[in-house]
Design a protein around this motif. Structure first.
Motif, mmCIF file in Angstrom:
data_model
loop_
_atom_site.group_PDB
_atom_site.id
_atom_site.type_symbol
_atom_site.label_atom_id
_atom_site.label_comp_id
_atom_site.label_asym_id
_atom_site.label_seq_id
_atom_site.Cartn_x
_atom_site.Cartn_y
_atom_site.Cartn_z
ATOM 1 N N UNK A 44 -17.046 51.513 45.513
ATOM 2 C CA UNK A 44 -17.660 50.743 46.594
ATOM 3 C C UNK A 44 -17.937 49.320 46.118
ATOM 4 N N UNK A 45 -18.466 49.193 44.913
ATOM 5 C CA UNK A 45 -18.763 47.875 44.360
ATOM 6 C C UNK A 45 -17.484 47.056 44.183
ATOM 7 N N UNK A 49 -16.641 43.509 46.137
ATOM 8 C CA UNK A 49 -16.290 42.290 45.393
ATOM 9 C C UNK A 49 -14.952 41.736 45.850
ATOM 10 N N UNK A 50 -13.984 42.616 46.073
ATOM 11 C CA UNK A 50 -12.671 42.154 46.552
ATOM 12 C C UNK A 50 -12.795 41.501 47.920
ATOM 13 N N UNK A 51 -13.622 42.089 48.783
ATOM 14 C CA UNK A 51 -13.814 41.516 50.104
ATOM 15 C C UNK A 51 -14.459 40.140 50.051
ATOM 16 N N UNK A 52 -15.437 39.968 49.199
ATOM 17 C CA UNK A 52 -16.085 38.658 49.052
ATOM 18 C C UNK A 52 -15.120 37.622 48.488
ATOM 19 N N UNK A 53 -14.310 38.033 47.524
ATOM 20 C CA UNK A 53 -13.334 37.102 46.952
ATOM 21 C C UNK A 53 -12.301 36.707 47.994
ATOM 22 N N UNK A 54 -11.863 37.658 48.809
ATOM 23 C CA UNK A 54 -10.872 37.362 49.841
ATOM 24 C C UNK A 54 -11.452 36.414 50.884
ATOM 25 N N UNK A 55 -12.725 36.620 51.253
ATOM 26 C CA UNK A 55 -13.354 35.728 52.237
ATOM 27 C C UNK A 55 -13.533 34.331 51.667
#
Length: 63
Positions: A44-45, A49-55
Motif C-alpha cells: 500500500x505504501x 508513493x508511486x501515485x504521488x510521484x506520478x502526480x
C-alpha cells in the motif's frame, strides 16, 4: 454427526496444547505478528508513493 463432533473436540484439544508447551510464547509470537502486519502494509505504501510521484511529474509538465 457424532463422529464430526468428536473429531472437532479432538482437534480442538490438540491445538490448544501446542502453544502452552512453548515457554513465554508471547516473546516470539507478538514480534512475528507485528512483522507480518508491517509487511502487509508495504504494498500500500509503495502504491501511494508511486501515485504521488506520478502526480508530481504530471504537474511539472503543464505550463
Amino acid at each position: 454427526m457424532a463422529g464430526a463432533h468428536l473429531r472437532g473436540r479432538r482437534d480442538d484439544r490438540r491445538g490448544t496444547g501446542g502453544l502452552s508447551s512453548v515457554p513465554r510464547v508471547d516473546q516470539y509470537l507478538l514480534p512475528l505478528v507485528a512483522v507480518a502486519v508491517a509487511l502487509s502494509f508495504l504494498p500500500i505504501a509503495v502504491e501511494l508513493r508511486r501515485g504521488r510521484q506520478a502526480r508530481s511529474r504530471k504537474g511539472d509538465r503543464q505550463p
